[in-house]
Design an enzyme around this catalytic site. Structure first.
Site, PDB file in Angstrom:
ATOM      1  N   TYR A  49      -2.350  -0.590  31.383  1.00 35.14           N
ATOM      2  CA  TYR A  49      -2.866   0.335  30.371  1.00 35.14           C
ATOM      3  C   TYR A  49      -2.456   1.765  30.717  1.00 35.14           C
ATOM      4  O   TYR A  49      -2.871   2.323  31.724  1.00 35.14           O
ATOM      5  CB  TYR A  49      -4.394   0.231  30.247  1.00 35.14           C
ATOM      6  CG  TYR A  49      -4.882  -1.106  29.694  1.00 35.14           C
ATOM      7  CD1 TYR A  49      -4.001  -2.053  29.176  1.00 35.14           C
ATOM      8  CD2 TYR A  49      -6.240  -1.427  29.692  1.00 35.14           C
ATOM      9  CE1 TYR A  49      -4.452  -3.281  28.679  1.00 35.14           C
ATOM     10  CE2 TYR A  49      -6.697  -2.641  29.188  1.00 35.14           C
ATOM     11  CZ  TYR A  49      -5.792  -3.555  28.687  1.00 35.14           C
ATOM     12  OH  TYR A  49      -6.247  -4.763  28.202  1.00 35.14           O
ATOM     13  N   SER A 207     -10.076  -7.014  20.923  1.00 31.96           N
ATOM     14  CA  SER A 207      -9.818  -6.488  19.561  1.00 31.96           C
ATOM     15  C   SER A 207     -10.716  -7.128  18.503  1.00 31.96           C
ATOM     16  O   SER A 207     -10.218  -7.648  17.489  1.00 31.96           O
ATOM     17  CB  SER A 207      -8.348  -6.640  19.170  1.00 31.96           C
ATOM     18  OG  SER A 207      -7.553  -5.678  19.830  1.00 31.96           O
ATOM     19  N   PRO A 208     -12.042  -7.041  18.694  1.00 32.86           N
ATOM     20  CA  PRO A 208     -12.937  -7.620  17.676  1.00 32.86           C
ATOM     21  C   PRO A 208     -12.774  -6.936  16.319  1.00 32.86           C
ATOM     22  O   PRO A 208     -13.112  -7.532  15.292  1.00 32.86           O
ATOM     23  CB  PRO A 208     -14.339  -7.380  18.250  1.00 32.86           C
ATOM     24  CG  PRO A 208     -14.173  -6.278  19.245  1.00 32.86           C
ATOM     25  CD  PRO A 208     -12.787  -6.432  19.804  1.00 32.86           C
ATOM     26  N   GLU A 292     -22.226   2.945  16.535  1.00 35.38           N
ATOM     27  CA  GLU A 292     -22.173   2.096  15.336  1.00 35.38           C
ATOM     28  C   GLU A 292     -21.880   0.644  15.720  1.00 35.38           C
ATOM     29  O   GLU A 292     -22.509  -0.284  15.213  1.00 35.38           O
ATOM     30  CB  GLU A 292     -21.069   2.627  14.415  1.00 35.38           C
ATOM     31  CG  GLU A 292     -20.901   1.825  13.137  1.00 35.38           C
ATOM     32  CD  GLU A 292     -19.749   2.355  12.271  1.00 35.38           C
ATOM     33  OE1 GLU A 292     -19.374   3.539  12.388  1.00 35.38           O
ATOM     34  OE2 GLU A 292     -19.238   1.562  11.476  1.00 35.38           O
TER      35      GLU A 292
END
Ligand SMILES: NC(=O)c1ccc[n+]([C@@H]2O[C@H](COP(=O)([O-])OP(=O)(O)OC[C@H]3O[C@@H](n4cnc5c(N)ncnc54)[C@H](OP(=O)(O)O)[C@@H]3O)[C@@H](O)[C@H]2O)c1
Length: 321
Positions: A49, A207-208, A292
């Site tokens: 990364y 990556s939901p 959120e």
């Protein structure tokens, strides 16, 4: 997590694209603080990364937080190396040399004594499975890692690793990190089902939100500063925006409104509805996004069989029996 004794929070927090790129030390500190204070106990990272910078940022944040090391789970992954297409031959892959050196270097960047979870970031057909399984077991015995697993391996590859581990009385892979979201369902809902049933396998799904697409943020174009606006991730933009996905996301928005939920919270809750998901790894570049997304836990009880069927009909991605 799968058949292990390890407890992972249903939601976790990862750093791909963000840490060391969009997210600096200050913001990383605030995001990890929000995550930890709300019960998230797993932080995900990888050698590749941002060429190691993601681990360096996370390492500095963890050091400054002084959280009890026993209170959280830290991961990294090995395979891609640090230099992309400029890697020299032994600076990538799953040879004993690269797994061992990759582990040592990740520990240094993260300023950690051990990794709780260590993933083979992709399969490596160039390295014999015996070498991979033995190397991971040596790192286990040295106490440098506590559990080892895979990411984006096929069911057959995972079972081959288990067969090798059984032959030599070694520890097999405990977890897999596959992509799982409303567009990508086949591995989690079909391919891995016999492994869940017969062998046991924890899953830390990635990556939901399909890189943010399932938050609805791309419904009217690509907002400036968003992930898909970043030049060097043009390949990701092409992949994520392909086909008529946006239309389906717009339709899904109607169900989210009915449930008084945001699209992001609904999409993440949908992932958690699958009992084989150990944890869904969230990504965020803003504190509001994280707040959120954590509301997914409130949306989960609203996912009745009727709602799930309507979602299937809108998305059209349920794998065939
Ligand atoms: N093993 C693997 O091969 C692999 C691959 C990919 C990821 N992962 C892991 O999985 C983690 C999560 O993946 P991901 O970052 O792709 O997850 P994601 O949830 O699909 O996407 C996260 C991104 O979407 C945007 N976003 C998130 N919440 C939002 C909201 N409520 N409203 C609007 N936009 C929102 C943010 O990007 P912007 O603000 O920049 O638009 C955020 O960085 C990674 O950090 C990594 O640890 C693993």
């Amino acid at each position: 997590m799968g058949k292990t004794g390890l407890q992972l929070s249903a939601l976790s927090f990862g750093s791909w694209v963000t840490f060391g790129n969009q997210v600096d030390d200050n913001l990383g500190d605030r995001l990890m603080g929000i995550a930890y204070d709300n019960g998230i106990n797993f932080f995900d990272n990888a050698e590749a990364y941002e060429g190691g910078r993601s681990e360096e940022v996370m390492g500095r944040v963890l050091k400054s937080k002084s959280w009890d090391r026993t209170s959280y789970v830290l991961s990294s992954k090995v395979f891609f190396g640090l230099h992309g297409k400029h890697n020299k031959p032994n600076q990538q892959g799953l040879s004993r040399k690269h797994i061992t050196e990759g582990c040592h270097q990740s520990l240094q960047r993260l300023q950690a004594d051990y990794l709780d979870l260590f993933f083979c970031h992709r399969p490596d057909p160039e390295t014999p499975m015996e070498e991979i399984v033995w190397t991971m077991n040596i790192l286990l015995q040295q106490g440098k890692i506590l559990y080892w697993g895979t990411s984006e391996w096929s069911g057959a590859e995972i079972m081959e690793a288990h067969a090798v581990a059984k032959e030599y009385k070694l520890v097999g892979p405990a977890m897999e990190q596959p992509q799982y979201n409303l567009f990508e369902r086949r591995k989690m809902e079909r391919d891995f089902v016999p492994i869940f049933r017969n062998t046991g396998l924890g899953t830390t799904i990635w990556s939901p939100l399909a890189s943010g697409l399932l938050s609805g943020k791309y419904n009217n174009g690509i907002p400036e500063g968003s992930r898909l606006s970043i030049d060097k991730y043009g390949w990701l933009r092409d992949r994520v925006m392909a086909g008529d996905k946006i239309n389906r996301v717009r339709e899904l928005g109607k169900i989210a409104s009915e449930l008084d939920a945001s699209l992001a919270a609904l999409s993440i809750a949908w992932c958690l509805h699958n009992p084989h998901v150990t944890t869904a790894i969230l990504g965020a570049t803003k504190e509001q996004q994280l707040a959120e997304n954590m509301k997914a836990l409130d949306v989960l009880p609203k996912l009745t069989p009727g709602i799930m069927e309507r979602i299937d009909n809108i998305m059209g991605t349920k794998p065939e029996e």
